[in-house]
Design an enzyme around this catalytic site. Structure first.
Site, PDB file in Angstrom:
ATOM      1  N   ILE A   1      96.885  49.433  23.790  1.00  0.00           N
ATOM      2  CA  ILE A   1      98.202  49.129  24.365  1.00  0.00           C
ATOM      3  C   ILE A   1      99.038  48.320  23.377  1.00  0.00           C
ATOM      4  O   ILE A   1     100.243  48.535  23.231  1.00  0.00           O
ATOM      5  CB  ILE A   1      98.057  48.397  25.713  1.00  0.00           C
ATOM      6  CG1 ILE A   1      97.254  49.249  26.698  1.00  0.00           C
ATOM      7  CG2 ILE A   1      99.424  48.085  26.303  1.00  0.00           C
ATOM      8  CD1 ILE A   1      96.824  48.520  27.955  1.00  0.00           C
TER       9      ILE A   1
ATOM     10  N   ASP B   1      94.776  39.902  15.404  1.00  0.00           N
ATOM     11  CA  ASP B   1      93.703  40.671  16.046  1.00  0.00           C
ATOM     12  C   ASP B   1      92.414  40.424  15.280  1.00  0.00           C
ATOM     13  O   ASP B   1      92.410  40.384  14.051  1.00  0.00           O
ATOM     14  CB  ASP B   1      94.057  42.167  16.020  1.00  0.00           C
ATOM     15  CG  ASP B   1      93.271  42.991  17.028  1.00  0.00           C
ATOM     16  OD1 ASP B   1      92.026  42.962  16.983  1.00  0.00           O
ATOM     17  OD2 ASP B   1      93.907  43.682  17.851  1.00  0.00           O
ATOM     18  N   ASN B   2      91.289  40.289  16.010  1.00  0.00           N
ATOM     19  CA  ASN B   2      90.010  40.089  15.315  1.00  0.00           C
ATOM     20  C   ASN B   2      89.265  41.400  15.048  1.00  0.00           C
ATOM     21  O   ASN B   2      88.166  41.401  14.484  1.00  0.00           O
ATOM     22  CB  ASN B   2      89.108  39.115  16.091  1.00  0.00           C
ATOM     23  CG  ASN B   2      88.622  39.675  17.425  1.00  0.00           C
ATOM     24  OD1 ASN B   2      88.902  40.825  17.789  1.00  0.00           O
ATOM     25  ND2 ASN B   2      87.895  38.862  18.172  1.00  0.00           N
TER      26      ASN B   2
ATOM     27  N   ASP C   1      90.794  35.347  15.418  1.00  0.00           N
ATOM     28  CA  ASP C   1      90.336  35.259  16.803  1.00  0.00           C
ATOM     29  C   ASP C   1      91.203  34.245  17.547  1.00  0.00           C
ATOM     30  O   ASP C   1      91.553  33.201  16.993  1.00  0.00           O
ATOM     31  CB  ASP C   1      88.870  34.813  16.801  1.00  0.00           C
ATOM     32  CG  ASP C   1      88.194  35.019  18.145  1.00  0.00           C
ATOM     33  OD1 ASP C   1      88.565  34.304  19.109  1.00  0.00           O
ATOM     34  OD2 ASP C   1      87.302  35.884  18.237  1.00  0.00           O
TER      35      ASP C   1
ATOM     36  N   PHE D   1      97.738  40.353  24.386  1.00  0.00           N
ATOM     37  CA  PHE D   1      96.833  41.445  24.766  1.00  0.00           C
ATOM     38  C   PHE D   1      95.368  41.109  24.504  1.00  0.00           C
ATOM     39  O   PHE D   1      94.488  41.734  25.091  1.00  0.00           O
ATOM     40  CB  PHE D   1      97.143  42.714  23.951  1.00  0.00           C
ATOM     41  CG  PHE D   1      98.469  43.343  24.217  1.00  0.00           C
ATOM     42  CD1 PHE D   1      98.710  44.058  25.373  1.00  0.00           C
ATOM     43  CD2 PHE D   1      99.494  43.238  23.287  1.00  0.00           C
ATOM     44  CE1 PHE D   1      99.940  44.655  25.608  1.00  0.00           C
ATOM     45  CE2 PHE D   1     100.727  43.835  23.504  1.00  0.00           C
ATOM     46  CZ  PHE D   1     100.953  44.541  24.671  1.00  0.00           C
TER      47      PHE D   1
ATOM     48  N   SER E   1      96.120  42.724  34.941  1.00  0.00           N
ATOM     49  CA  SER E   1      95.521  43.989  35.367  1.00  0.00           C
ATOM     50  C   SER E   1      95.590  44.126  36.882  1.00  0.00           C
ATOM     51  O   SER E   1      95.527  43.132  37.613  1.00  0.00           O
ATOM     52  CB  SER E   1      94.058  44.024  34.918  1.00  0.00           C
ATOM     53  OG  SER E   1      93.349  45.070  35.535  1.00  0.00           O
TER      54      SER E   1
ATOM     55  N   TYR F   1      85.231  40.931  34.514  1.00  0.00           N
ATOM     56  CA  TYR F   1      86.443  41.275  33.765  1.00  0.00           C
ATOM     57  C   TYR F   1      87.681  40.951  34.597  1.00  0.00           C
ATOM     58  O   TYR F   1      88.591  40.248  34.157  1.00  0.00           O
ATOM     59  CB  TYR F   1      86.445  42.757  33.380  1.00  0.00           C
ATOM     60  CG  TYR F   1      87.821  43.253  33.006  1.00  0.00           C
ATOM     61  CD1 TYR F   1      88.433  42.836  31.823  1.00  0.00           C
ATOM     62  CD2 TYR F   1      88.532  44.115  33.841  1.00  0.00           C
ATOM     63  CE1 TYR F   1      89.709  43.254  31.491  1.00  0.00           C
ATOM     64  CE2 TYR F   1      89.797  44.541  33.515  1.00  0.00           C
ATOM     65  CZ  TYR F   1      90.387  44.111  32.347  1.00  0.00           C
ATOM     66  OH  TYR F   1      91.659  44.515  32.020  1.00  0.00           O
TER      67      TYR F   1
ATOM     68  N   LYS G   1      90.766  37.911  34.242  1.00  0.00           N
ATOM     69  CA  LYS G   1      92.219  38.092  34.288  1.00  0.00           C
ATOM     70  C   LYS G   1      92.845  37.221  35.377  1.00  0.00           C
ATOM     71  O   LYS G   1      93.896  36.606  35.187  1.00  0.00           O
ATOM     72  CB  LYS G   1      92.559  39.568  34.536  1.00  0.00           C
ATOM     73  CG  LYS G   1      92.213  40.503  33.388  1.00  0.00           C
ATOM     74  CD  LYS G   1      93.102  40.271  32.179  1.00  0.00           C
ATOM     75  CE  LYS G   1      92.900  41.315  31.107  1.00  0.00           C
ATOM     76  NZ  LYS G   1      93.710  41.067  29.895  1.00  0.00           N
TER      77      LYS G   1
ATOM     78  N   TYR H   1      98.881  45.760  34.929  1.00  0.00           N
ATOM     79  CA  TYR H   1      98.839  47.199  34.634  1.00  0.00           C
ATOM     80  C   TYR H   1      97.981  47.918  35.656  1.00  0.00           C
ATOM     81  O   TYR H   1      96.946  47.418  36.069  1.00  0.00           O
ATOM     82  CB  TYR H   1      98.195  47.493  33.273  1.00  0.00           C
ATOM     83  CG  TYR H   1      98.620  46.678  32.109  1.00  0.00           C
ATOM     84  CD1 TYR H   1      99.866  46.061  32.055  1.00  0.00           C
ATOM     85  CD2 TYR H   1      97.764  46.541  31.020  1.00  0.00           C
ATOM     86  CE1 TYR H   1     100.239  45.325  30.952  1.00  0.00           C
ATOM     87  CE2 TYR H   1      98.126  45.803  29.917  1.00  0.00           C
ATOM     88  CZ  TYR H   1      99.359  45.189  29.887  1.00  0.00           C
ATOM     89  OH  TYR H   1      99.714  44.455  28.789  1.00  0.00           O
TER      90      TYR H   1
ATOM     91  N   LEU I   1      88.494  56.981  32.282  1.00  0.00           N
ATOM     92  CA  LEU I   1      88.435  58.397  32.624  1.00  0.00           C
ATOM     93  C   LEU I   1      89.103  59.309  31.597  1.00  0.00           C
ATOM     94  O   LEU I   1      88.510  60.291  31.149  1.00  0.00           O
ATOM     95  CB  LEU I   1      89.072  58.600  34.006  1.00  0.00           C
ATOM     96  CG  LEU I   1      89.164  60.042  34.506  1.00  0.00           C
ATOM     97  CD1 LEU I   1      87.778  60.674  34.649  1.00  0.00           C
ATOM     98  CD2 LEU I   1      89.918  60.084  35.836  1.00  0.00           C
TER      99      LEU I   1
ATOM    100  N   GLY J   1      81.474  48.717  43.421  1.00  0.00           N
ATOM    101  CA  GLY J   1      82.739  48.069  43.074  1.00  0.00           C
ATOM    102  C   GLY J   1      83.916  49.016  42.970  1.00  0.00           C
ATOM    103  O   GLY J   1      85.062  48.575  42.920  1.00  0.00           O
TER     104      GLY J   1
END
Length: 353
Positions: A14, A33-34, A60, A82, A126, A150, A154, A178, A201, A308
């Site tokens: 993204i 970005d790492n 990081d 992000f 999210s 996860y 968030k 999102y 998916l 879940g």
């Protein structure tokens, strides 16, 4: 002078698409970005697509000293955040890793931002923060609860942002929730490149279509939906990228000259906003659409429901339209077409060797 934006996780799926949208909208970008779940190749391709070298810092978000160096050497308008781990299954197996990276890392970033008085942030949240929704479509006032670490990471960050806004009204904190990002840049040069077996998916379908994977497992065909398979709100990644630009533009508009000619700031505080299409598509409907677009058969088998997983999830995106002037424009066919172009042009993703 152009506003400069720090994009953490900007080499990711993204993030890279949002960097293009930011450039096209006239923002300067610095990518941080790492590369733990992304590729330097994405930065190289991004530079080609925007026609100039992207300023890239490998680092990081938990590295406060490096962050301080970055903030000291740039005058940022704000941050699009992000950077974070995002695999649900891995989060169940390694919860401490997810809380350390996603939560502790965000705290470190916010602390450094505060030191340098940079208080505009657009956070990559999210729809998982809604858990199993009580009613559809899901709007921003819907109850929040999570079914995995996860999603919980968030939601924890959202609570931190809310508390920060209460403690200091000079912060402007937009959390973009999102729904299900899919698709790729129309050029086919950047797209989703998951490590190992895809968790999501669409990349799984596309890897079956290109012959990289044998068949798709569809988890559950007995849900109370149009065809028994799960229903999700799939949104094209380039529409999602535009949502971030709209969020930044909104923050920009909060500073207006008053009668005396000086800038007057209207604090946004904590502002959660859904980014989705407002329409649900079932797994089988997506498989059929992808097969039609690609001309490839997509072998699949049904498997037991996963713990879940929920039956249906789709957004009310009215708030994004009203506040940000944003709405999703691209169709499921566009999502499939662009994904297939990316996958067929890059069967091994960014691994070009």
């Amino acid at each position: 002078m152009k506003n400069k934006i720090l994009v953490t996780g900007g080499a990711g799926y993204i993030g890279s698409h949002t960097c293009i949208a930011l450039h096209e909208a006239g923002y300067d970008i610095v990518v941080y970005d790492n590369l733990s779940n992304s590729s330097r190749e994405a930065i190289d391709r991004l530079s080609i697509l925007i026609g100039q070298t992207v300023e890239f810092i490998e680092g990081d978000i938990r590295d406060s000293e490096l962050l301080r160096e970055v903030f000291a050497s740039h005058k940022f308008f704000g941050v699009i955040h992000f950077a974070g781990l995002k695999a649900v299954g891995e989060s169940v197996a390694k919860p401490l890793l997810y809380y350390n990276n996603n939560v502790s890392g965000t705290i470190t970033l916010l602390e450094v931002m505060a030191e340098y008085n940079i208080k505009n942030i657009v956070f990559s949240s999210s729809a998982t923060v809604y858990g199993d929704p009580e009613s559809l479509p899901i709007d921003e006032s819907s109850k929040r609860s999570c079914t995995n670490p996860y999603g919980q990471s968030k939601l924890t960050v959202e609570h931190i942002l809310e508390d920060l806004a209460v403690s200091d009204d000079s912060w402007n904190l937009i959390a973009l929730r999102y729904f299900n990002p899919v698709g790729a840049h129309p050029s086919g040069q950047i797209g989703e490149d998951p490590n190992d077996i895809p968790n999501n998916l669409m990349p799984y379908i596309s890897q079956v279509a290109v012959g990289k994977l044998d068949k798709l497992s569809i988890f559950g065909n007995d849900y109370p939906t149009v065809d028994g398979t799960g229903v999700r709100d799939f949104i094209h990644v380039t529409d999602l990228a535009q949502g971030h630009v709209s969020a930044l533009n909104y923050l920009n508009k909060q500073t207006r000259p008053n009668e005396g000619g000086t800038a007057k700031k209207n604090s946004v505080g904590f502002l959660p906003i859904n980014l989705g299409t407002g329409k649900g598509t079932s797994v089988l409907e997506l498989v059929s659409a992808f097969s039609d677009i690609s001309g490839q058969s997509i072998p699949y088998q049904f498997a037991e429901r996963r713990a879940g997983d929920i039956a249906s999830c789709y957004a009310s995106a009215d708030k994004a339209k009203t506040l940000l002037g944003w709405q999703a424009e691209l169709s499921i066919a566009d999502m499939c077409r662009n994904t297939w172009r990316w996958q067929s042009m890059n069967p091994n993703g960014y691994n070009v060797s």
